[in-house]
Design a protein around this motif. Structure first.
Motif, PDB file in Angstrom:
ATOM      1  N   UNK A 164       0.659  -1.114   0.069  1.00 49.89           N
ATOM      2  CA  UNK A 164       0.063   0.051  -0.110  1.00 49.89           C
ATOM      3  C   UNK A 164       0.951   1.188  -0.073  1.00 49.89           C
ATOM      4  N   UNK A 165       1.932   1.215  -0.453  1.00 49.95           N
ATOM      5  CA  UNK A 165       2.662   2.394  -0.721  1.00 49.95           C
ATOM      6  C   UNK A 165       3.161   2.682  -2.416  1.00 49.95           C
ATOM      7  N   UNK A 166       3.100   3.402  -2.942  1.00 49.85           N
ATOM      8  CA  UNK A 166       3.355   3.387  -4.263  1.00 49.85           C
ATOM      9  C   UNK A 166       4.738   3.126  -4.561  1.00 49.85           C
ATOM     10  N   UNK A 167       4.947   1.661  -5.203  1.00 49.32           N
ATOM     11  CA  UNK A 167       6.229   1.117  -5.597  1.00 49.32           C
ATOM     12  C   UNK A 167       6.360   1.013  -6.953  1.00 49.32           C
ATOM     13  N   UNK A 168       5.343   1.525  -7.892  1.00 45.06           N
ATOM     14  CA  UNK A 168       5.453   1.439  -9.149  1.00 45.06           C
ATOM     15  C   UNK A 168       4.731   2.457  -9.882  1.00 45.06           C
ATOM     16  N   UNK A 169       5.393   3.192 -10.649  1.00 44.89           N
ATOM     17  CA  UNK A 169       4.668   4.403 -11.302  1.00 44.89           C
ATOM     18  C   UNK A 169       4.700   4.114 -12.705  1.00 44.89           C
ATOM     19  N   UNK A 170       3.521   4.388 -13.256  1.00 42.81           N
ATOM     20  CA  UNK A 170       3.343   4.026 -14.665  1.00 42.81           C
ATOM     21  C   UNK A 170       2.940   5.283 -15.290  1.00 42.81           C
ATOM     22  N   UNK A 171       3.765   6.012 -15.993  1.00 43.91           N
ATOM     23  CA  UNK A 171       3.301   7.413 -16.808  1.00 43.91           C
ATOM     24  C   UNK A 171       2.602   6.903 -18.121  1.00 43.91           C
ATOM     25  N   UNK A 172       1.436   7.537 -18.563  1.00 41.93           N
ATOM     26  CA  UNK A 172       0.822   7.535 -19.956  1.00 41.93           C
ATOM     27  C   UNK A 172       0.366   8.787 -20.575  1.00 41.93           C
ATOM     28  N   UNK A 210      11.821  10.138  -8.182  1.00 39.82           N
ATOM     29  CA  UNK A 210      11.825   8.731  -7.867  1.00 39.82           C
ATOM     30  C   UNK A 210      13.114   8.481  -7.427  1.00 39.82           C
ATOM     31  N   UNK A 211      13.275   7.641  -6.516  1.00 40.26           N
ATOM     32  CA  UNK A 211      14.700   6.987  -6.154  1.00 40.26           C
ATOM     33  C   UNK A 211      15.626   6.858  -7.242  1.00 40.26           C
ATOM     34  N   UNK A 212      16.858   7.071  -7.103  1.00 38.77           N
ATOM     35  CA  UNK A 212      17.811   6.599  -8.178  1.00 38.77           C
ATOM     36  C   UNK A 212      17.890   5.159  -8.254  1.00 38.77           C
ATOM     37  N   UNK A 251       6.632   9.838  -4.116  1.00 45.21           N
ATOM     38  CA  UNK A 251       7.401   8.826  -5.064  1.00 45.21           C
ATOM     39  C   UNK A 251       8.596   8.289  -4.587  1.00 45.21           C
ATOM     40  N   UNK A 252       8.646   8.564  -3.268  1.00 46.13           N
ATOM     41  CA  UNK A 252      10.129   8.222  -2.694  1.00 46.13           C
ATOM     42  C   UNK A 252      10.058   6.611  -2.414  1.00 46.13           C
ATOM     43  N   UNK A 253       9.037   5.625  -2.717  1.00 45.62           N
ATOM     44  CA  UNK A 253       9.149   4.380  -2.364  1.00 45.62           C
ATOM     45  C   UNK A 253       9.066   3.697  -3.898  1.00 45.62           C
TER      46      UNK A 253
END
Ligand code: ADP
Ligand code: MG
Length: 398
Positions: A67-75, A170-172, A140-142
């Motif tokens: 339940x923390x944002x681990x994946x971000x998909x941009x569209x 986003x983390x490196x 977005x830190x996770x």
């Protein structure tokens, strides 16, 4: 190779089976194992060949629901963001992973509630995502996996400033995945700072139209464009046709004129309210509307089963948009046809497209249409006789 040889978990295999996917597409077969290993990827594969599942399935497998944002998909568009979240939901049916989506044009309330409850994967369009971040609703830190779908669009001039900001948040230390049907080589070098030692996957010839789509140019004078469109529609056994125009104004005009001819028509462009956009797309998908007239907002990514024909009322200004537009038909190995009306002043754009796809595109005339004279016809005859001459010469010299 069957799906179960790729290293995906049983819960995912079960969902895939229920969706009726029998075997992985080529891009899925290549990308899934590499993504499971944690590699960065730049993947290009033609339109309609299952890129969403290629990044979605292995990513779902790698995340621990938390339940923390681990994946971000941009569209790039709202419609595409919604479609991708729907796909991810169907793949994750037997997992506890939560997916959510944010895009503009709708109220913040429901999106905030969803974010408060927590999601593991967030699909987003850049503008609204930045707004939520600004309001402190999203961090977005996770993020462990960053996915840029339609990556060449996400990194073009229009989106680049927003997308660069988001990437920097986003983390490196993360996995980064690039997917599109068209990936210019420049992106690979320009984006070195975003990716770490990426594997490049290229299915089919990058930039080419899907093999299942037949496409041609239809030369015509400006004054007869609309009449030719009507004639094409009359002569075609279409079930569902997507008409692209360059401007919103033209999309509205054409849709109104087609309505008068008793076609059931919907229109999709960025000046329409989000509710109207959603209704147009939904109605077109369900078959309520047989024609959808749209700007390039519908050119990328939209997966609409049963689009039998695409008609470009105008030649697209960007060559890659041509590949994306005609890729709305001929999806998932079905056949499709694409017509592009071509006027004299669009010759330059047409040449750019032919250069981009690396092939000469056929010029066609339709029977029984009372053509006015166009210089374009002469050009055709010249090439035809040149071809005939060179064939004759070829024979002589042998
Ligand atoms: P792309 O992003 O490459 O344009 P999509 O991910 O939108 O393509 O997928 C196109 C269509 O193919 C979707 O309807 C999807 O459900 C279907 N599809 C994806 N993978 C498979 C598969 N392995 N077998 C059959 N159909 C598939
Ligand atoms: Mg796609």
């Amino acid at each position: 190779m069957p799906f179960n040889g790729l290293g995906l978990s049983d819960s995912l295999l079960k969902a895939i089976g229920e969706l009726g996917f029998e075997k992985p597409t080529p891009v899925q077969a290549k990308a899934i194992p590499l993504i499971l290993q944690g590699k960065d990827i730049i993947a290009s594969a033609q339109t309609g060949t299952g890129k969403t599942a290629a990044f979605g399935l292995p990513t779902l497998d790698r995340l621990e629901p938390g339940k923390r944002i681990q994946c971000l998909v941009l569209e790039p568009t709202r419609e595409l963001a919604q479609q991708v979240v729907d796909a991810l939901e169907s793949y994750s049916k037997h997992l506890s992973t939560r997916v959510g989506v944010v895009y503009g044009g709708v109220k913040y309330g429901r999106q905030r509630e969803m974010l408060d409850k927590g999601v593991d994967i967030l699909v987003a369009t850049p503008g609204r995502l930045l707004d939520h971040i600004g309001q402190g609703n999203i961090s977005l830190k996770n993020v462990q996996v960053l996915i840029l779908d339609e990556v060449d669009r996400m990194l073009d001039m229009g989106f680049l400033p927003d997308v660069s900001r988001l990437i920097k948040m986003c983390p490196k230390d993360r996995q980064t995945l690039f997917f599109s049907a068209t990936i210019p080589a420049a992106i690979q070098s320009m984006m070195k700072w975003v990716l770490s030692d990426p594997e490049v996957i290229e299915i089919g010839r990058n930039r080419s139209a899907a093999e299942t789509v037949t496409h041609a140019f239809y030369p015509v004078v400006q004054q007869q464009k609309y009449d030719l469109l009507i004639k094409l529609l009359e002569q075609t056994q279409f079930e569902s046709v997507l008409i692209f125009t360059r401007t919103k104004l033209n999309a509205d005009l054409i849709s109104r004129r087609l309505e008068r001819l008793k076609h059931s028509v919907a229109v999709l462009h960025s000046d329409r309210a989000q509710g109207e956009r959603t209704a147009a797309l939904k109605g077109f998908k369900s078959g309520k509307f047989e024609v959808l007239v749209a700007t390039d907002i519908a050119a990328r990514g939209l997966d609409i089963a049963g689009v039998t024909h695409v008609i470009n009322y105008d030649v697209p200004l960007n060559a890659e948009d041509y590949v994306h537009r005609i890729g709305r038909t001929g999806r998932a190995e079905k056949e499709g046809d694409a017509f592009t009306l071509l006027t004299e002043d669009e010759l330059k754009n047409a040449a750019a497209i032919e250069h981009f796809v690396g092939q000469k595109i056929d010029r066609k005339k339709i029977e029984g249409f009372d053509y006015m004279y166009s210089r374009l016809f002469e050009e055709e005859e010249k090439t035809a006789s040149r071809k005939a001459n060179s064939r004759a010469y070829g024979r002589l010299s042998r």
